[in-house]
Design a protein around this motif. Structure first.
Motif, short mmCIF file in Angstrom:
data_model
loop_
_atom_site.label_atom_id
_atom_site.label_comp_id
_atom_site.label_asym_id
_atom_site.label_seq_id
_atom_site.Cartn_x
_atom_site.Cartn_y
_atom_site.Cartn_z
N PRO A 193 16.82 13.56 32.26
CA PRO A 193 17.53 13.53 33.55
C PRO A 193 17.49 12.11 34.12
N VAL B 233 17.31 9.27 36.80
CA VAL B 233 16.85 8.99 38.16
C VAL B 233 17.99 8.34 38.96
N ILE C 167 19.63 11.14 40.57
CA ILE C 167 18.81 11.80 41.59
C ILE C 167 18.89 11.03 42.92
N ASN D 271 14.55 23.95 47.04
CA ASN D 271 13.15 23.65 46.70
C ASN D 271 13.04 22.50 45.69
N VAL D 272 14.05 22.39 44.84
CA VAL D 272 14.04 21.24 43.91
C VAL D 272 14.15 19.95 44.72
N SER E 255 10.97 19.21 46.50
CA SER E 255 9.87 18.70 45.65
C SER E 255 10.09 17.22 45.35
N ILE E 256 11.33 16.81 45.21
CA ILE E 256 11.60 15.38 44.96
C ILE E 256 11.28 14.59 46.23
N HIS F 213 7.68 14.10 46.49
CA HIS F 213 7.19 13.07 45.57
C HIS F 213 7.38 11.67 46.15
N PHE F 214 8.60 11.39 46.59
CA PHE F 214 8.90 10.05 47.06
C PHE F 214 8.26 9.77 48.42
N PHE G 18 12.07 21.98 31.86
CA PHE G 18 12.07 22.52 33.23
C PHE G 18 12.30 24.04 33.23
N ASN H 58 7.29 9.11 36.92
CA ASN H 58 6.63 9.97 37.92
C ASN H 58 7.63 10.87 38.65
N VAL H 59 8.86 10.40 38.78
CA VAL H 59 9.90 11.26 39.38
C VAL H 59 10.11 12.47 38.46
N LEU H 60 10.28 12.19 37.17
CA LEU H 60 10.48 13.29 36.22
C LEU H 60 9.25 14.22 36.20
N SER I 231 7.25 14.82 38.65
CA SER I 231 7.18 15.64 39.87
C SER I 231 8.16 16.80 39.78
N ILE I 232 9.31 16.57 39.15
CA ILE I 232 10.28 17.67 38.98
C ILE I 232 9.71 18.70 38.01
N HIS J 32 7.28 20.80 39.72
CA HIS J 32 7.91 21.79 40.59
C HIS J 32 8.36 23.01 39.79
N PHE J 33 9.10 22.77 38.72
CA PHE J 33 9.66 23.90 37.96
C PHE J 33 8.59 24.63 37.16
#
Lengths: 562, 562
Positions: free
Chosen positions: A279, A281, A284, A540-541, A544-545, A548-549, B292, B540-542, B544-545, B548-549
């Motif tokens: 995925p 960033v 995102i 919720n996704v 959660s991001i 994190h940030f 995920f 770290n972004v990935l 954290s996702i 979450h999942f």
């Protein structure tokens, strides 16, 4: 009710607002530029809203009052001193006017409140960061002290994106962080700081040989109505669309790479146009509306600038269904897309005919002869771009499809009229607001199979309100769908009454399978509908991001409903 | 070393593998289909690798042995019983063969190990879920018991994507979850279950009037080399690219909406082609490689199927730089793109000339006359698609650009030769592997300004190994860049020696500004480089996702480096 167009001219306020007045904050565009509704448009408004000439004699709440320095910032002097050390005294403002100015956008509610001299949900402190390092320091300090952070560039948000419900600091990016970082002619990309304004960006690209030493001229291909008063960074973080998006793509499609400063760290994404490394960033961050971090640099696609290849076209259809069908066939025809493509419903078409001075013209008589009736007929117009033969073929195929769907070719004239006013129309809103006439818009994405349902449901909801104009167009096209853009005009004195109307329309759009926004973004205005629209799991996704940030929740609190 | 092409025919194993043999797992494609290298290709391999006819007389480790049921599953009988209740006895397998089969992809390492009869990193239990409800139940149970979950459809991963380093269950999607869910002709979208295989998907679309009752015929426009043995879901979760991606887009561009079952809940994204409602969860899930959640339905764009408009073209350039320049100018020309576009470097071009039987032909003599030399000249070839006049203009503009860059038109013949073998070439790998000749690929995204650096550095790294062929092409084009696809052929007996070569190449790609993958994905093979490539902040972004999942870390552990 008046029976025909009069020669009456309302008491338009065609003078620049007083410095530091409320009006100087909400007035659209350049302080000394104005655009008043034409007599034809005014006549429609009077007729539809049941207004007499006398209603346009005296301005209501024009917001000419000075903003008094009455509001104490909610940040301690000691903390303000720390920010001063970071950005320098000259780049820090605590007075109420500056704080109000940079916490206001262009939503109807923003304007309402400024006209009423209401100072609400504003920033405590305005900072004009000079560079990325300033921003890193500001974010670190704010994160440490749990002070909310907001970002401002063009201030053109129509979704209350700039509200500061919990105060905090606002970073103005358009003052210093508006510079070119680099141009890569081989990759056809430009890298800029986010505060560069649209018109400056496009000027740089159009004049790239002179200004950047390139071989060719370029265009960014991105022309939202706010083009002159919105920034490249703003386009990216709110997922803006330009009027020529059907060919060039939305801001979403134009972003190659981004650099961010967030409470959790700084990073820059790679510039590959396509990768399979999980995925992205880069994706995102697009549309994150300042809720994850501060955009400090962005690399965008650019295109060849060949305005000599452009050609305008206009067709009139017997009804909206036929116009929409033609637009769908164009979008699915696989011959390339026109850059601009627009279809207007019957009400908007009738207004356009008046605005462009076409009503009663020979063209109008010809249309009536062809059985294209008032209150039914619908405009389709646009413009082709790209390589010469590509463009010629697109124009040819558009013509063929329109004719097959009973579209009558009206030359390029109406399109050219629209094109001329395409950035200046928002000036008219201030003129009308001065007399209590509200003009606002809501817009939505829709798939092809839902376009007519959504159009009819939202229209019938709006038209239930007495004396209300509702004009609709679709202006961004994809093979899988389009958008619907609703413009509603009515007279209301009361902000609560207006809010009820607006909320009712949003609810109606969402219930009828439209998205909450095609290109205005979410801001704080749409935020309450986000969970209903996306569902709890998807919200919720995003949460959660966000966590994190921004574990302390300082980045644009309340934005995106997060 | 042999001096000229001989009439010698190696001992190719042109018979279907024994049932339940190791070979039946790793053999590419249909059990009873074979493709052996042509005499010309074999001659090049012999010459470059220094191999004699005698090297091709006896097969080495052909993997004909039966897989013995020797391996005890690491899941308790009681838990297996619970899975049996969910999917039914007939959809559950615990024997070693089935578990090995569905834990193996087509990476060189997978094949190496199967030829050596090594049973390693395999699943404990194979399940063939019947529907979404089965998957919801399986994920809930696995989450509760902390049992790893893997997903298998086509099994064509070349990046060890199917390894099960911690055992667990593997869900085979291609058995039952391979059905059409819906077709929306107005929106030009198809919705399918993820286990539908590429060839079935395309057949459905090409024959939509007969099979789906549509007005028109369609194409998915997605043709990876694995097309016949990869699934729609696999394309989406690994960010695959098809050979015609330059016109139709990558899998990334084709996905309109997805439905997932994750340990944290189930959801389906909206189908709007463009929206401004914050970061898109649809994007976040693309390329998530099963880390995920489990994709259970996907809605894809489809296109008009007009094969009668297609036209092939081939040009020969004096060198790779000129071919790349022409390809860049085509990609930035704004007349639309050819569907297929490929440029081959000098070494690949020489091999292609032999493979297509062109060497020594009249065409070859003509090229020599035109000073297009062996070891320097480079092929550019492709195919145009789309609406008739669009396609004609693309072909015309391609020709013009190629001629301007000293490209010599070679008719459509070589392209048609390539086109014929485009899905069957992988069969050759098994034939060569039988004699210890390894053939493997690594591929990368690159921006236009870095293409030659990356090409030269990686080539010179590979060519340092004695007796090694390195062929390179670019086959996916964007206005901002392309990809580079490196094919290396060498003789190695030792898996560690091979791994060292492979890791060295990956390191060399990453260091020279290529991405870790343009379209093969990350799997477990590239995973160790992810943090270096994306940087800690983006990883770290990935993460954290992922958290979450999948808070218990059951979804494809180790995939994407998460």
């Amino acid at each position: 009710m008046i029976k025909k167009e009069s020669k009456f001219i309302p008491a338009w306020q065609n003078k620049a607002p007083e410095k530091r007045s409320f009006r100087s904050i909400f007035k659209w565009g350049a302080p000394d530029e104005f655009k008043n509704p034409s007599q034809g448009f005014l006549y429609i408004i009077q007729q539809e809203l049941g207004l007499l000439d006398s209603n346009f004699k005296e301005q209501q709440k024009p917001g000419n009052e000075q903003v008094k320095d009455s509001n104490e910032p909610g940040i301690s002097k000691a903390d303000i001193r720390l920010f001063e050390i970071i950005v320098g005294k000259e780049n820090l403002f605590v007075d109420t006017y500056e704080r109000l100015k940079y916490s206001s956008g262009k939503s109807m509610e923003d304007i309402f409140k400024l006209r009423e001299n209401i100072i609400d949900k504003i920033s405590d402190l305005v900072l004009h960061p000079r560079n990325k390092e300033d921003i890193i320091n500001i974010i670190a300090l704010c994160n440490d002290k749990k002070i909310p952070v907001h970002v401002y560039s063009g201030g053109s948000s129509v979704t209350s994106g700039l509200d500061c419900p919990r105060g905090g600091v606002t970073l103005v990016m358009s003052t210093h962080m508006n510079k070119l970082i680099g141009f890569n002619e081989k990759n056809q990309t430009i890298t800029v700081q986010p505060g560069m304004m649209g018109a400056c960006y496009e000027d740089l690209l159009n004049n790239a040989p002179e200004k950047l030493g390139t071989k060719k001229r370029y265009t960014g291909g991105h022309f939202p109505q706010s083009f002159e008063y919105s920034s490249v960074g703003g386009w990216v973080v709110t997922l803006s669309s330009g009027q020529a998006s059907s060919y060039y793509g939305d801001a979403y499609d134009l972003v190659i790479s981004q650099e961010y400063v967030t409470p959790s760290g700084s990073f820059k994404t790679h510039e590959y146009p396509g990768t399979a490394t999980g995925p992205k960033v880069n994706d995102i961050m697009k549309g994150s509306e300042g809720c994850f971090g501060v955009l400090v640099a962005v690399t965008m696609k650019v295109f060849l600038y060949n305005p000599e290849n452009s050609k305008a076209f206009t067709f009139m259809f017997p009804d909206f269904k036929k116009a929409a069908k033609a637009a769908r066939q164009i979008s699915q025809g696989e011959f390339g897309m026109p850059s601009i493509l627009r279809i207007s419903d019957a009400e908007e078409t009738d207004v356009a005919m008046k605005m462009y001075g076409l009503e009663g013209s020979i063209l109008d008589k010809f249309m009536k002869f062809k059985n294209l009736k008032h209150n039914q007929r619908c405009l389709l117009m646009g413009k082709t771009d790209g390589e010469k033969f590509f463009e010629k073929n697109v124009a040819k195929q558009v013509k063929k499809i329109c004719k097959n769907n009973q579209g009558l070719y009206l030359t390029g004239y109406p399109m050219k009229k629209w094109y001329k006013g395409r950035f200046s129309d928002p000036y008219m809103r201030d003129s009308l607001n001065d007399f209590g006439v509200l003009i606002d818009t809501l817009e939505s994405s829709v798939t092809w199979d839902k376009i007519h349902d959504l159009h009819e449901q939202v229209r019938s909801y709006i038209k239930k309100f007495p004396n209300t104009i509702c004009m609709t167009h679709a202006s961004h096209f994809y093979s899988q769908g389009t958008n619907l853009y609703f413009i509603f005009i009515t007279k209301m004195q009361d902000i609560d009454e207006f809010r009820a109307l607006q909320h009712g329309i949003i609810e109606c759009i969402e219930t009828n399978k439209g998205s909450l926004s095609h290109h205005h973004g979410i801001g704080k205005m749409m935020a309450p509908w986000m969970e209903k629209h996306l569902g709890k799991e998807q919200m919720n996704v995003l949460r959660s991001i966000k966590d994190h940030f921004d574990p302390n929740g300082i980045m644009n609190p309340g934005g995106l409903g997060l």
